[in-house]
Design a protein around this motif. Structure first.
Motif: not given
Lengths: 261, 406, 412
Positions: C60-88
């Motif tokens: 799971i990554e910031a939109v468009d990071y894969h095509r043109a990586p830049s440290l400006k592109k980032r995910l927010q609230h990763v902890e909640s994103l992570r918690e949710k994914a861990l429950q799957l």
């Protein structure tokens, strides 16, 4: 908080070193020794301070593979803005470098292009010299990077000297293990500055010589960098002229002004 | 009566059964010839892949250059050395390298400049065939460059776009020029994809003020059957002052990977041979046992056991010969088709790479004498072994039992 | 008479032939299991190794990071994103990571490379290849602090040893050039020089501070699945969840297309091998059945003369093929099980074939050839061979059914 105000791009490299002086840190600790260390280093630092500046300098570089000479003219305003252009040789004449904050832009007359230096280029040699681009940019931050102490005072090689040992703070982004700065005890002008790696092996030496009237007072007019692993090589800067506190427009330091020259 | 003509008459008389047996053998050995050629092609292809785009069989560098690629660590008089190497039966091309920054209006990236001797480079690498888009370098287009695909993406450039280079010349001045993107490569290797900028040697020499010397000489064996280690020693003897390494030393992980793949291929090959053996064995056993009745009759009319064994062997050899000829022809036809055209896997896969080296998505078969002869020899030995038991059984059986044999 | 019983009896009238043919089918089973199992095992290892190099099976990554990586592109609230994914279900681990380019410098040199910033609490040798391949020192102990784990070649280039300083310079979230210091607390070696010469692992909170990220910001979440085969369906599932609508979800096939390509090619070459072996097995059955039909021409003639319909004769031969295939498959299962157990647990050690200099770290390549079979592969093998066996019986059966009775009585 006192601020270092570099006077020209060349001075930047000087100030790079001088501004490493931990002025603020010393002021916090009111022991007599610390206060004195801080005070002297402030005076050394004052040598290169001004609201703005203008300088003409010659750079000579000698390496195992080439020897080259370059003449350039530089302006600075505040501590963030510096601009210089190359006067000689013809091959590079008109090349302009603008430093604004942590950004470096270079205008290249040959191709009529302006390029912004990226983080990947920072450790690259600056103009074929023994200084890196990073040496040019770092100066504003470096004042917070070291702890200083006077480690020698007295006669050495027939001169009255004061030696400071500068130890990088733990969290400082500095590759060196320590820096030794020696100054004349009477005039507080710098003599040498030695950089050691973490194994305390000498990495490079800066020497300041040729005291001259520059910008209204006695200053060393020649500044030389010698890498320790290549003692036959050097980069040497010589001031032709240096003026302080001129009126300079902000527009001079804009990206747009690069191409006008 | 002549045993051969008797055998051939028997074979013809039982033509349906003979045909089924012969076809089974022929089919099995055709498959193994084709499979062998495919495997040989895979082994050679992956070796070829590993070296063809860039590394070559053997590389020559100034000592320490690989650890610390310094503009000044050069091979002096590379022309002299490449001539010597060519005279010794190799193909060789010199390359020069440089580093710096390639920039567009909006972005920039550190690059490795690769100056190629276009005429000789063709003889040692196939990188000119490996373009994703655009055209290869031309000597009369001194400012045209070909760049890696990731670099193109990073800089956001397409064919025809301009790139500004900034770096340092060998004599300490600023190197600066504008280049035009003429081609973008397919995936080659991590280093080339993300930082490779190819240009004619002369352009790079001019850009970097590098009048002489080379950073790398790439050598390819003219005859690929020459042992790589021997070839490396030969080249090393010609360039004593330099570091001479072959691709297995330069890319140990790839070499290991290919070795593993080869051993696995060998294991698969053994299995396939066993499968073939079971088909041939079954066919041969059946072709004799089905006819025990008939052999019993022959014995009853006075054919001696030894004559019977000879007859069975003669028939077997006759059928095996026909099967061999058929499988040689068919196997060679199929294999040579895939040797020429290959199987294009790119539809399945797109870009393929392992440990930083791109692999060619086209799988070619490769025919060697061994690929053709081994299965045939195997077929003869197997057929001969397979009929020992039934032949002896037939020779020893009492006619009456044979006639009632089920 | 029951055709089934007749077919069964016919098969055992020629025991040897039936057994040899049955053996070739059985051997086909074993070969198919070996080929497919070697593939299933090898691909899973490669995919898992690839996943543990930073991106996970699903990213799971910031939109468009894969095509043109830049440290400006980032995910927010990763902890909640992570918690949710861990429950799957199917998710075995989720790692928060920041990846980007950096310049690494020591007093003697500077080298461009990549960093991966991790939270050591989330990392272990299972989900992180670099931890697995540490050759000196130890893994980061805290998400804070100034430790760094560097690749062996990078350490060599920068003349670094344990405890030495490295300054890393990169571009922060505002596009400013930033530097920070770290001390070498570990050195890893994966054996891939591109990785060993450019990669470094850093503590995530320190990197967040340097880059100007919030504590709950990162460039990606790497998701490790219990089974790599579910990566595509998991990707689709995550992408459809509203929580991840502002992010981009990639399967390993998308994040590592080269690896996916290599596996696809290897798989297809494996299929070709198996197809050829299948053809050999089919040829064996065809040969047997055709022989058996040929030799029984007379018998069939009699059967048809006494009133057996050609259709019934066709069915009889098909039934014989069917039972032959069943015998072969059962025999195949019997001989394959011990082989499979051996190969799955012990395997064939190929390192002997390399000579004495085999000292490769073994992270990517395994010197032991092992097999592991997925359930669906077992079904595919059995069904495939069964179908081939029946197909091979079809021609002889058709032939038997069309023999004219009078003529067949005349032969021999």
């Amino acid at each position: 908080m006192k601020k270092t105000q570099p006077v020209s791009i060349i001075v930047i490299s000087l100030v790079t070193l001088l501004s490493m002086l931990p002025l603020t840190a010393q002021a916090d600790e009111p022991t007599a020794d610390k206060t004195r260390t801080s005070k002297i280093l402030n005076i050394v630092d004052d040598l290169w301070r001004g609201k703005s500046s203008h300088a003409v300098t010659t750079m000579r570089v000698k390496t195992a593979h080439y020897t080259r000479t370059m003449r350039m003219e530089g302006w600075s305003k505040g501590k963030e803005k510096t601009l210089f252009r190359i006067l000689e040789p013809l091959r590079e004449k008109g090349t302009v470098t603008l430093k604004s904050g942590t950004h470096i832009f270079t205008y290249l007359p040959k191709t009529d292009r302006t390029i912004r230096l990226t983080s990947g280029m920072m450790m690259g040699a600056w103009m074929g010299s023994h200084l890196t681009n990073d040496d040019l940019v770092k100066e504003a931050r470096l004042e917070e990077d070291y702890d200083a102490a006077i480690t020698f005072e007295g006669r050495r090689d027939g001169k009255e000297l004061i030696e400071f040992t500068l130890i990088p703070k733990v969290d400082a982004a500095v590759v060196w293990g320590k820096v030794l700065l020696t100054i004349f005890a009477d005039t507080y002008t710098p003599v040498t500055q030695r950089y050691y790696d973490e194994d305390m092996q000498l990495a490079r030496t800066f020497t300041f010589t040729d005291m001259k009237m520059l910008g209204g007072r006695e200053r060393p007019a020649v500044f030389r960098v010698v890498p320790a692993d290549k003692p036959d090589e050097f980069t040497e800067f010589t001031y032709e002229s240096l003026e302080f506190n001129l009126k300079l427009s902000d527009r001079l330091f804009s990206k747009a002004s690069l191409t006008k020259r | 009566m002549n045993i051969i003509s008797l055998a051939s008459r028997n074979v013809r008389r039982n033509w349906q059964r003979s045909l089924v047996t012969t076809l089974a053998m022929a089919f099995a050995s055709t498959i193994i010839i084709f499979y062998g050629a495919l495997m040989e092609g895979m082994v050679r292809g992956s070796e070829h892949n590993a070296v063809a785009m860039s590394s070559g069989d053997i590389q020559i560098h100034a000592k320490d250059y690989r650890d610390d690629p310094d503009l000044y660590k050069r091979i002096i008089e590379p022309d002299l050395l490449t001539h010597k190497i060519r005279d010794a039966g190799f193909r060789a091309a010199a390359r020069i390298y440089g580093f710096g920054l390639m920039a567009t209006d909006s972005s920039s990236s550190g690059v490795q400049l690769r100056g190629l001797d276009l005429q000789h480079e063709q003889e040692v690498s196939e990188i000119d065939q490996h373009l994703m888009s655009g055209t290869w370098l031309r000597n009369d287009d001194s400012h045209g460059v070909v760049i890696g695909k990731k670099l193109a993406r990073q800089l956001g450039v397409a064919l025809g776009d301009e790139l500004t280079f900034i770096g340092q010349t060998a004599d300490g001045y600023m190197a600066n020029d504008i280049f035009k993107v003429r081609g973008i490569l397919k995936a080659v290797s991590t280093a080339i994809d993300s930082a490779g900028v190819f240009m004619p040697e002369e352009s790079l020499r001019e850009l970097l003020t590098l009048p002489e010397g080379a950073h790398e000489i790439v050598v390819i064996r003219d005859d690929p059957t020459v042992d790589l280690k021997v070839a490396t020693q030969e080249v090393a003897a010609l360039a004593p002052a330099y570091e001479v390494l072959n691709w297995q030393q330069l890319m140990p992980v790839i070499a290991r990977f290919l070795e593993t793949a080869n051993v696995q291929t060998l294991i698969m090959m053994i299995f396939t041979y066993i499968a073939v053996a079971s088909v041939v064995l079954n066919a041969m056993l059946m072709s004799v046992f089905e006819r025990i009745h008939e052999f019993g009759v022959m014995k009853a009319i006075g054919v001696r056991p030894w004559q019977l064994v000879r007859l069975i062997y003669a028939e077997t050899i006759l059928q095996t010969c026909i099967a061999s000829l058929f499988s040689l022809g068919a196997g060679w036809l199929i294999a040579s088709h895939y040797q020429k055209h290959g199987m294009d896997m790119s539809a399945l896969a797109g870009d393929i790479s392992f440990a930083g080296i791109a692999m060619d998505p086209i799988w070619y078969a490769y025919i060697t004498p061994e690929v053709l002869i081994t299965p045939i020899l195997f077929l003869f030995i197997l057929a001969a072994l397979a009929v020992i038991y039934p032949a002896i059984k037939v020779a020893l059986i009492r006619p009456l039992d044979a006639i009632h044999y089920q | 008479m029951n055709l089934n019983r007749l077919a069964w009896r016919n098969l055992w009238r020629r025991k040897r032939r039936t057994m040899i043919t049955g053996f070739s089918v059985a051997f086909g089973v074993m070969l198919a299991v070996t080929f497919t199992g070697a593939g299933d095992y090898f691909y899973t290892r490669m995919i898992d190794a690839g996943a543990s190099m930073g991106m996970g099976h699903v990213t799971i990554e910031a939109v468009d990071y894969h095509r043109a990586p830049s440290l400006k592109k980032r995910l927010q609230h990763v902890e909640s994103l992570r918690e949710k994914a861990l429950q799957l279900p199917q998710v075995s681990d989720v790692m928060t990571r920041i990846t980007g380019q950096a310049m690494f410098a020591s007093a003697s040199k500077s080298v461009g490379g990549m960093f991966i910033a991790v939270d050591p609490a989330q990392e272990n040798s299972e989900n992180n290849l670099f931890i697995r391949s540490i050759i000196e020192g130890s893994m980061l102990s805290s998400p804070e602090g100034r430790n760094i784990i560097v690749g062996s070649k990078l350490a060599q280039k920068l003349h670094l040893r344990m405890g030495k300083k490295v300054v890393y310079t990169t571009t922060d979230v505002h596009g400013e050039i930033v530097s920070a210091i770290a001390r070498v607390s570990g050195i890893f070696e994966t054996g891939i020089s591109e990785v060993d010469g450019a990669m470094a692992m850093l503590p995530i909170h320190s990197v967040q501070k340097v880059l100007g990220y919030q504590v709950d910001e990162a460039t990606l979440l790497g998701i490790i699945l219990k089974d790599q085969r579910f990566s595509k369906s998991m990707r689709d599932k995550l992408a459809a969840m509203p929580l991840y609508s502002k992010a981009e979800v990639l399967s390993w096939q998308q994040s590592q297309p080269e690896l996916a390509g290599m596996i696809a090619v290897d798989k297809s070459s494996n299929y070709i091998s198996q197809l050829l072996i299948g053809l050999l097995v089919a040829a064996g059955i065809l040969n047997t059945m055709l022989m058996s039909v040929l030799e029984r021409t007379r018998e069939f003639g009699v059967m048809m003369a006494v009133g057996m319909a050609p259709g019934a004769l066709f069915r009889l031969i098909m039934l014989e093929s069917f039972w032959l295939a069943v015998i072969g498959l059962i025999a195949g299962i019997i001989i394959t099980i011990p082989w499979y157990i051996y190969m799955a647990n012990t395997g064939i050690d190929l390192s002997g074939a390399y000579g004495d200099d085999f000292n490769f770290a073994g992270v990517l390549l395994d010197p032991v050839m092992k097999i592991r079979l997925f359930q669906e592969s077992i079904v595919a093998i059995l069904l495939g061979l069964f179908t081939l066996a029946l197909a091979a019986g079809a021609y002889p059966a058709w032939r038997a059914g069309r023999i004219p009775p009078v003529e067949s009585l005349k032969t021999i």
